[in-house]
Scaffold this motif. Structure first.
Motif, PDB file in Angstrom:
ATOM      1  N   ILE A 317       0.797  -1.128  -0.034  1.00 25.68           N
ATOM      2  CA  ILE A 317      -0.026  -0.076  -0.131  1.00 25.68           C
ATOM      3  C   ILE A 317       0.886   1.255  -0.036  1.00 25.68           C
ATOM      4  O   ILE A 317       1.977   1.560   0.815  1.00 25.68           O
ATOM      5  N   VAL A 318       0.444   2.124  -0.933  1.00 29.32           N
ATOM      6  CA  VAL A 318       1.337   3.362  -0.943  1.00 29.32           C
ATOM      7  C   VAL A 318       0.658   4.303   0.157  1.00 29.32           C
ATOM      8  O   VAL A 318      -0.498   4.666   0.065  1.00 29.32           O
ATOM      9  N   ILE A 319       1.470   4.898   1.261  1.00 28.54           N
ATOM     10  CA  ILE A 319       1.003   5.667   2.392  1.00 28.54           C
ATOM     11  C   ILE A 319       1.639   7.161   2.025  1.00 28.54           C
ATOM     12  O   ILE A 319       2.699   7.280   2.150  1.00 28.54           O
ATOM     13  N   VAL A 320       0.605   7.901   1.974  1.00 28.15           N
ATOM     14  CA  VAL A 320       0.844   9.175   1.651  1.00 28.15           C
ATOM     15  C   VAL A 320       0.425  10.122   2.917  1.00 28.15           C
ATOM     16  O   VAL A 320      -0.738   9.870   3.438  1.00 28.15           O
ATOM     17  N   ALA A 321       1.192  11.172   3.570  1.00 27.33           N
ATOM     18  CA  ALA A 321       1.009  11.732   4.591  1.00 27.33           C
ATOM     19  C   ALA A 321       1.244  13.332   4.641  1.00 27.33           C
ATOM     20  O   ALA A 321       2.234  13.667   3.857  1.00 27.33           O
ATOM     21  N   ALA A 322       0.747  14.216   5.076  1.00 30.92           N
ATOM     22  CA  ALA A 322       0.668  15.796   5.141  1.00 30.92           C
ATOM     23  C   ALA A 322       2.102  15.925   6.021  1.00 30.92           C
ATOM     24  O   ALA A 322       2.347  15.386   6.955  1.00 30.92           O
ATOM     25  N   ALA A 323       3.029  16.865   5.794  1.00 30.10           N
ATOM     26  CA  ALA A 323       4.103  17.049   6.558  1.00 30.10           C
ATOM     27  C   ALA A 323       3.947  17.891   7.740  1.00 30.10           C
ATOM     28  O   ALA A 323       4.610  17.630   8.535  1.00 30.10           O
ATOM     29  N   GLY A 324       2.931  18.424   7.862  1.00 36.40           N
ATOM     30  CA  GLY A 324       2.439  19.117   9.151  1.00 36.40           C
ATOM     31  C   GLY A 324       2.736  20.730   8.878  1.00 36.40           C
ATOM     32  O   GLY A 324       3.392  21.191   7.870  1.00 36.40           O
ATOM     33  N   ASN A 325       1.628  21.579   9.563  1.00 41.97           N
ATOM     34  CA  ASN A 325       1.814  23.002   9.665  1.00 41.97           C
ATOM     35  C   ASN A 325       2.488  23.560  10.808  1.00 41.97           C
ATOM     36  O   ASN A 325       2.156  23.154  11.811  1.00 41.97           O
ATOM     37  N   VAL A 326       2.958  24.685  10.651  1.00 42.33           N
ATOM     38  CA  VAL A 326       3.640  25.322  11.713  1.00 42.33           C
ATOM     39  C   VAL A 326       2.545  26.080  12.418  1.00 42.33           C
ATOM     40  O   VAL A 326       1.657  26.792  12.043  1.00 42.33           O
ATOM     41  N   THR A 327       2.685  25.800  13.803  1.00 42.25           N
ATOM     42  CA  THR A 327       1.744  26.643  14.816  1.00 42.25           C
ATOM     43  C   THR A 327       2.472  27.155  15.833  1.00 42.25           C
ATOM     44  O   THR A 327       3.697  26.854  16.031  1.00 42.25           O
ATOM     45  N   ASP A 328       1.884  27.537  17.080  1.00 38.67           N
ATOM     46  CA  ASP A 328       2.520  28.178  18.169  1.00 38.67           C
ATOM     47  C   ASP A 328       2.976  26.995  18.884  1.00 38.67           C
ATOM     48  O   ASP A 328       3.979  26.766  19.729  1.00 38.67           O
ATOM     49  N   LYS A 329       2.213  25.715  18.873  1.00 38.30           N
ATOM     50  CA  LYS A 329       2.826  24.537  19.396  1.00 38.30           C
ATOM     51  C   LYS A 329       3.484  23.530  18.498  1.00 38.30           C
ATOM     52  O   LYS A 329       3.791  22.331  18.945  1.00 38.30           O
ATOM     53  N   CYS A 330       3.674  23.929  17.255  1.00 39.44           N
ATOM     54  CA  CYS A 330       4.320  22.964  16.444  1.00 39.44           C
ATOM     55  C   CYS A 330       5.337  24.095  15.690  1.00 39.44           C
ATOM     56  O   CYS A 330       5.174  24.310  14.567  1.00 39.44           O
TER      57      CYS A 330
END
Length: 543
Positions: A317-330
């Motif tokens: 299975i090809v698994i694709v994920a978002a890299a994530g967004n910058v926030t105050d807690k990230c």
């Protein structure tokens, strides 16, 4: 400033000795303790520890706890100006999606673009929008039981999952509409795994607003069903800390393990196990993230997700994920050494089995400022000025705005919407090249990407580069035929050996040439003399 955990010299030496001793004993049946399994060799956490398959959870097929709705669901906006969205999104044009689809249609027996490929969307659920036709299936609901008679997974209170799924496989029935999903003939299998509009039942829940009134919507459609573009006067700000009744991709996306919301790493792992055991899903899109500071080893929930992802990847299975967004807690990984991150994002952290996707912006084509950097970033795709399906129940149009904090409108953006471009491309590649394994599909997407000008053709911002769907569907890769491209052999010129020992031939040649020139000069001189004297002689004779 300390940006990661580092062990002192004494502890490093002790750890190394004990780990080595335990490693010798392991083949004899001795199990390594947790700290020996998780401690990285250099004391930093850019690379996750090895997979512990014993942590893979069993799928219970239900929420991890009881959740109740605490906020109103996404609604159709009353702020519309009766302006239809007919233009193609810039990302669709930038990636030449229509050309990619034509290539696949010409190469497949059913002349479809992704037909027969099932793509799982693990998100906030997917509304049964008419532009999915009959290509939307129920996968499961790990948030709550349905409240409007929908099948599990086909209710999207937040509006996020529908927009993600639309970028993958929407197929408008209006030829004047420019927007279309990347793989418009693929089938979406929806799993509702998280929601910011639901919270644990033990908390005091505010009465949810009705589906026809209350809080603002992420949709830009007016009640009449026509669509609305961004008003010229809109400021575009917004905050992910608004009333949470819209996708909220201006600054954070959908976060797992967020206090007061539904969605845990454990249920994400369970869904991945369920998908792997089904056997009919070829691609998975996860536009959900868990972000934390890189100040310790792997957590129990991360171990579960890592084991489940590895299990699903082993099932082709090809698994694709978002890299994530910058926030105050990230916070952004902007430290000098990319191998010493300040922030860890799951699932992208598990890059051996996950293709994580960063976002680029329209204005410059460069990495978007909100896209979290990291050595695990695989590729990049458009993530700003998004147009997708209106997620409000009963809608039949498009949306290009999200409303946060009252009536304040902002454009839809985030790595959440870059990931489905890549998941859609994976569906097209699997349709055109059915014999390729999941790893080969990922490799093809990476190798044909527009590589950045960085050592090795990759960096921590866009990974291997922005995807190139046309190249991914047409290039011949040597790695897929089992050998490297042949090296050109050196062609030797067939000339006689140089005579460097004797100058006689050269002297003779030059002497002969000089003699010829002298003879020619004498001949010319004689001829000119004869011509000069001949007229004078004739004149004197006649007299």
């Amino acid at each position: 400033m300390v940006v990661g955990r580092r062990f002192g010299p004494a502890r490093r030496t002790t750890t190394a000795l004990l780990t080595g001793l335990l490693g010798v004993l392991a083949p004899l049946g001795a199990a390594l303790p947790a700290w020996a399994q998780t401690a990285p060799a250099d004391g930093y956490w850019a690379t996750p520890p090895p997979v512990d398959e014993s942590k893979r959870p069993a799928d219970e097929g239900k929420p991890d706890k009881n959740y109740t709705q605490t906020k109103g669901c996404v609604q159709r906006s009353t702020l519309g100006q009766n302006i239809e969205i007919k233009n193609r999104p810039w990302g669709q044009e930038y990636l030449q999606i229509s050309k990619a689809q034509d290539i696949v249609r010409a190469a497949t027996p059913d002349r479809s673009a992704g037909g027969g490929i099932k793509v799982a969307v693990i998100d906030t659920g997917v509304t049964n929008h008419p532009w999915f036709q009959n290509r939307l299936e129920s996968g499961g609901d790990y948030v709550a039981g349905t409240t409007r008679g929908q099948k599990p997974g086909l209710e999207d209170c937040d509006g996020h999952g529908t927009e993600v799924a639309g970028i993958i496989a929407a197929k408008p029935d209006n030829p004047e509409v420019g927007f279309v999903g990347v793989a418009p003939d693929a089938t979406i299998v929806s799993f509702r795994q998280l929601s910011e509009n639901y919270g644990p039942a033990k908390e005091t829940a505010a009465p949810p607003a009705s589906s026809t009134g209350g809080t603002p919507s992420s949709s830009t459609n007016p009640p009449a069903g026509s669509e609305t573009q961004l008003p010229p006067s809109s400021g575009g700000g917004g905050s992910s800390e608004g009333d949470h009744t819209s996708p909220g991709q201006t600054n954070g996306g959908r976060q797992l393990e967020k206090e007061g919301t539904a969605g845990t790493l454990k249920t994400l792992a369970e869904i991945l196990v369920r998908i792997a055991d089904r056997g009919d899903i070829k691609v998975v899109n996860m536009s959900v993230d868990n972000c934390r500071t890189a100040d310790g080893g792997i957590t129990a929930g991360e171990q579960q997700v890592q084991a489940a992802i590895h299990y699903a990847a082993s099932k082709d299975i090809v698994i694709v994920a978002a890299a994530g967004n910058v926030t105050d807690k990230c916070p952004q990984n902007d430290q000098p050494d990319v191998k010493r991150p300040k922030t860890i994002v799951t699932p992208p952290w598990f890059a051996d089995d996950v293709l994580s996707v960063g976002a680029i912006e329209e204005k410059t084509g460069s990495v978007a400022p909100f896209s979290v950097h990291g050595p695990w970033v695989g590729v990049a795709a458009p993530g700003t000025k998004i147009i997708s399906l209106d997620p409000a129940e009963g809608s039949s149009g498009l949306a290009n705005l999200t409303f946060e904090s009252g009536d304040k409108a902002s454009e839809i953006q985030g790595t959440s919407f870059a990931a489905p471009y890549v998941a859609g491309l994976a569906a097209l590649v699997r349709a055109k090249y059915p014999n390729l394994s999941a790893k080969q599909v990922v490799n093809r997407i990476k190798e044909t990407a527009q590589h950045p000008a960085a050592p090795g053709g990759r960096d921590q911002f866009v990974g291997a580069g922005v995807i190139d769907p046309v190249a991914a569907l047409t290039q011949i890769l040597p790695s897929e035929v089992g050998n490297m491209a042949p090296m050109p052999s050196q062609q030797m010129a067939q000339l006689p050996p140089a005579n460097d020992r004797s100058s006689t031939p050269v002297i003779v040649a030059l002497a002969g040439t000089a003699g010829g020139v002298v003879a020619l000069l004498i001949t010319v001189f004689v001829m000119r003399t004869v011509r000069r004297t001949r007229p004078a002689e004739t004149t004197s004779t006649r007299r």
